[in-house]
Design a protein around this motif. Sequence first.
Motif, PDB file in Angstrom:
ATOM      1  N   GLU A 144       0.878  -1.175   0.000  1.00  0.00           N
ATOM      2  CA  GLU A 144       0.000   0.000   0.000  1.00  0.00           C
ATOM      3  C   GLU A 144       0.907   1.213   0.000  1.00  0.00           C
ATOM      4  O   GLU A 144       1.824   1.308   0.822  1.00  0.00           O
ATOM      5  CB  GLU A 144      -0.898   0.031   1.232  1.00  0.00           C
ATOM      6  CG  GLU A 144      -1.763   1.272   1.272  1.00  0.00           C
ATOM      7  CD  GLU A 144      -2.575   1.406   2.548  1.00  0.00           C
ATOM      8  OE1 GLU A 144      -3.514   2.215   2.543  1.00  0.00           O
ATOM      9  OE2 GLU A 144      -2.268   0.731   3.541  1.00  0.00           O
ATOM     10  N   LEU A 145       0.692   2.123  -0.933  1.00  0.00           N
ATOM     11  CA  LEU A 145       1.479   3.343  -1.029  1.00  0.00           C
ATOM     12  C   LEU A 145       0.571   4.506  -0.659  1.00  0.00           C
ATOM     13  O   LEU A 145      -0.355   4.837  -1.398  1.00  0.00           O
ATOM     14  CB  LEU A 145       2.033   3.506  -2.447  1.00  0.00           C
ATOM     15  CG  LEU A 145       2.886   4.732  -2.712  1.00  0.00           C
ATOM     16  CD1 LEU A 145       4.125   4.738  -1.821  1.00  0.00           C
ATOM     17  CD2 LEU A 145       3.301   4.767  -4.167  1.00  0.00           C
ATOM     18  N   LYS A 146       0.815   5.075   0.516  1.00  0.00           N
ATOM     19  CA  LYS A 146      -0.022   6.183   0.985  1.00  0.00           C
ATOM     20  C   LYS A 146       0.884   7.282   1.519  1.00  0.00           C
ATOM     21  O   LYS A 146       1.654   7.067   2.450  1.00  0.00           O
ATOM     22  CB  LYS A 146      -0.986   5.726   2.064  1.00  0.00           C
ATOM     23  CG  LYS A 146      -1.931   6.833   2.507  1.00  0.00           C
ATOM     24  CD  LYS A 146      -3.083   6.291   3.323  1.00  0.00           C
ATOM     25  CE  LYS A 146      -3.997   7.353   3.858  1.00  0.00           C
ATOM     26  NZ  LYS A 146      -4.490   8.299   2.894  1.00  0.00           N
ATOM     27  N   LEU A 147       0.783   8.443   0.895  1.00  0.00           N
ATOM     28  CA  LEU A 147       1.554   9.616   1.287  1.00  0.00           C
ATOM     29  C   LEU A 147       0.589  10.766   1.507  1.00  0.00           C
ATOM     30  O   LEU A 147      -0.338  10.960   0.716  1.00  0.00           O
ATOM     31  CB  LEU A 147       2.550   9.994   0.193  1.00  0.00           C
ATOM     32  CG  LEU A 147       3.443   8.874  -0.321  1.00  0.00           C
ATOM     33  CD1 LEU A 147       4.170   9.303  -1.577  1.00  0.00           C
ATOM     34  CD2 LEU A 147       4.429   8.466   0.735  1.00  0.00           C
ATOM     35  N   ASP A 148       0.796  11.505   2.567  1.00  0.00           N
ATOM     36  CA  ASP A 148      -0.022  12.688   2.826  1.00  0.00           C
ATOM     37  C   ASP A 148       0.775  13.934   2.481  1.00  0.00           C
ATOM     38  O   ASP A 148       1.981  14.001   2.745  1.00  0.00           O
ATOM     39  CB  ASP A 148      -0.447  12.746   4.299  1.00  0.00           C
ATOM     40  CG  ASP A 148      -1.489  11.706   4.656  1.00  0.00           C
ATOM     41  OD1 ASP A 148      -2.114  11.125   3.739  1.00  0.00           O
ATOM     42  OD2 ASP A 148      -1.694  11.478   5.861  1.00  0.00           O
ATOM     43  N   PHE A 149       0.107  14.927   1.900  1.00  0.00           N
ATOM     44  CA  PHE A 149       0.722  16.206   1.603  1.00  0.00           C
ATOM     45  C   PHE A 149       0.270  17.198   2.659  1.00  0.00           C
ATOM     46  O   PHE A 149      -0.884  17.182   3.087  1.00  0.00           O
ATOM     47  CB  PHE A 149       0.304  16.727   0.222  1.00  0.00           C
ATOM     48  CG  PHE A 149       0.676  15.825  -0.922  1.00  0.00           C
ATOM     49  CD1 PHE A 149       1.775  14.978  -0.866  1.00  0.00           C
ATOM     50  CD2 PHE A 149      -0.068  15.834  -2.087  1.00  0.00           C
ATOM     51  CE1 PHE A 149       2.122  14.163  -1.934  1.00  0.00           C
ATOM     52  CE2 PHE A 149       0.263  15.021  -3.166  1.00  0.00           C
ATOM     53  CZ  PHE A 149       1.358  14.190  -3.088  1.00  0.00           C
ATOM     54  N   ARG A 188       2.049   7.437 -14.399  1.00  0.00           N
ATOM     55  CA  ARG A 188       1.633   6.087 -13.997  1.00  0.00           C
ATOM     56  C   ARG A 188       0.715   6.128 -12.775  1.00  0.00           C
ATOM     57  O   ARG A 188      -0.192   5.318 -12.652  1.00  0.00           O
ATOM     58  CB  ARG A 188       2.884   5.262 -13.686  1.00  0.00           C
ATOM     59  CG  ARG A 188       2.703   3.797 -13.781  1.00  0.00           C
ATOM     60  CD  ARG A 188       4.000   3.054 -13.624  1.00  0.00           C
ATOM     61  NE  ARG A 188       4.960   3.354 -14.678  1.00  0.00           N
ATOM     62  CZ  ARG A 188       6.164   2.834 -14.783  1.00  0.00           C
ATOM     63  NH1 ARG A 188       6.582   1.967 -13.898  1.00  0.00           N
ATOM     64  NH2 ARG A 188       6.970   3.172 -15.758  1.00  0.00           N
ATOM     65  N   ILE A 189       0.980   7.062 -11.864  1.00  0.00           N
ATOM     66  CA  ILE A 189       0.169   7.112 -10.636  1.00  0.00           C
ATOM     67  C   ILE A 189      -0.756   8.324 -10.572  1.00  0.00           C
ATOM     68  O   ILE A 189      -1.402   8.552  -9.553  1.00  0.00           O
ATOM     69  CB  ILE A 189       1.053   7.055  -9.370  1.00  0.00           C
ATOM     70  CG1 ILE A 189       1.952   8.278  -9.275  1.00  0.00           C
ATOM     71  CG2 ILE A 189       1.848   5.779  -9.308  1.00  0.00           C
ATOM     72  CD1 ILE A 189       2.613   8.402  -7.933  1.00  0.00           C
ATOM     73  N   ALA A 190      -0.865   9.061 -11.674  1.00  0.00           N
ATOM     74  CA  ALA A 190      -1.706  10.267 -11.710  1.00  0.00           C
ATOM     75  C   ALA A 190      -3.130  10.041 -11.187  1.00  0.00           C
ATOM     76  O   ALA A 190      -3.650  10.885 -10.454  1.00  0.00           O
ATOM     77  CB  ALA A 190      -1.741  10.855 -13.116  1.00  0.00           C
ATOM     78  N   PRO A 191      -3.787   8.923 -11.509  1.00  0.00           N
ATOM     79  CA  PRO A 191      -5.149   8.738 -10.989  1.00  0.00           C
ATOM     80  C   PRO A 191      -5.223   8.635  -9.460  1.00  0.00           C
ATOM     81  O   PRO A 191      -6.292   8.763  -8.887  1.00  0.00           O
ATOM     82  CB  PRO A 191      -5.599   7.412 -11.621  1.00  0.00           C
ATOM     83  CG  PRO A 191      -4.692   7.180 -12.775  1.00  0.00           C
ATOM     84  CD  PRO A 191      -3.408   7.850 -12.431  1.00  0.00           C
ATOM     85  N   PHE A 192      -4.098   8.424  -8.812  1.00  0.00           N
ATOM     86  CA  PHE A 192      -4.069   8.243  -7.365  1.00  0.00           C
ATOM     87  C   PHE A 192      -3.583   9.486  -6.621  1.00  0.00           C
ATOM     88  O   PHE A 192      -3.446   9.473  -5.406  1.00  0.00           O
ATOM     89  CB  PHE A 192      -3.162   7.053  -7.009  1.00  0.00           C
ATOM     90  CG  PHE A 192      -3.571   5.773  -7.694  1.00  0.00           C
ATOM     91  CD1 PHE A 192      -4.571   4.976  -7.155  1.00  0.00           C
ATOM     92  CD2 PHE A 192      -2.978   5.380  -8.880  1.00  0.00           C
ATOM     93  CE1 PHE A 192      -4.964   3.804  -7.786  1.00  0.00           C
ATOM     94  CE2 PHE A 192      -3.364   4.203  -9.522  1.00  0.00           C
ATOM     95  CZ  PHE A 192      -4.353   3.423  -8.971  1.00  0.00           C
ATOM     96  N   ILE A 193      -3.307  10.578  -7.362  1.00  0.00           N
ATOM     97  CA  ILE A 193      -2.810  11.823  -6.772  1.00  0.00           C
ATOM     98  C   ILE A 193      -3.969  12.782  -6.562  1.00  0.00           C
ATOM     99  O   ILE A 193      -4.781  12.996  -7.455  1.00  0.00           O
ATOM    100  CB  ILE A 193      -1.752  12.482  -7.682  1.00  0.00           C
ATOM    101  CG1 ILE A 193      -0.539  11.571  -7.863  1.00  0.00           C
ATOM    102  CG2 ILE A 193      -1.317  13.828  -7.114  1.00  0.00           C
ATOM    103  CD1 ILE A 193       0.483  12.082  -8.877  1.00  0.00           C
ATOM    104  N   SER A 194      -4.020  13.371  -5.367  1.00  0.00           N
ATOM    105  CA  SER A 194      -5.025  14.403  -5.067  1.00  0.00           C
ATOM    106  C   SER A 194      -4.329  15.531  -4.302  1.00  0.00           C
ATOM    107  O   SER A 194      -3.136  15.444  -4.004  1.00  0.00           O
ATOM    108  CB  SER A 194      -6.161  13.821  -4.231  1.00  0.00           C
ATOM    109  OG  SER A 194      -5.721  13.548  -2.913  1.00  0.00           O
ATOM    110  N   ALA A 195      -5.070  16.559  -3.940  1.00  0.00           N
ATOM    111  CA  ALA A 195      -4.504  17.681  -3.188  1.00  0.00           C
ATOM    112  C   ALA A 195      -4.088  17.275  -1.781  1.00  0.00           C
ATOM    113  O   ALA A 195      -3.286  17.958  -1.154  1.00  0.00           O
ATOM    114  CB  ALA A 195      -5.512  18.829  -3.130  1.00  0.00           C
ATOM    115  N   VAL A 196      -4.609  16.159  -1.287  1.00  0.00           N
ATOM    116  CA  VAL A 196      -4.269  15.733   0.082  1.00  0.00           C
ATOM    117  C   VAL A 196      -3.184  14.660   0.116  1.00  0.00           C
ATOM    118  O   VAL A 196      -2.669  14.338   1.177  1.00  0.00           O
ATOM    119  CB  VAL A 196      -5.513  15.253   0.864  1.00  0.00           C
ATOM    120  CG1 VAL A 196      -6.499  16.395   1.042  1.00  0.00           C
ATOM    121  CG2 VAL A 196      -6.166  14.076   0.192  1.00  0.00           C
TER     122      VAL A 196
END
Length: 162
Positions: A83-88, A116-124
């Motif tokens: 699981e790859l989870k990063l918070d901004f 490759r991971i664009a669909p998984f990127i958000s502002a948070v």
Amino acid sequence: MAAEAERESAPRKRQTLCIAGALAGYFAAITPAGALELITAEEAALPAGQLPALELRGSPTRRPNVIVVSPPPTAGLMHSPVELKLDFRAFGGAEIDPGSVVVTYLKNPAIDMTQRIAPFISAVGIDVPQADVPPGKHQFWIELRDKNGRVGGGEFSFQVSK
């Protein structure tokens, strides 16, 4: 006659179904259903790269940063998929501009993973529930901007066992 032909082909149908089932199980073991192939074996085999030089000029307010949630930095050896989870985190009332996020796999040459991971990127942050990665040590650099133009970044890595 039709019934006799059907009885003769029944064992062949069973055999075909068994082979198809075995192949489906084999491929499911290779890449779990729904897992994103984050890194290919060919990319992982490249020599290690270096951390980029991020020139951070003085600013009266704090720069955005990246907080690694998963895999935890102290996790040790992981098993794929991870699981790859990063918070901004942005400061001073600013928000992160998701379009500014650049994720680089630190190999020589460096590999831009952003599309490759664009669909998984958000502002948070970034949230990839299942990322399929080959065994080895994997190091990444993330650069991002907040909507006030401040640049931040961070490195994270994890190791996957066979």
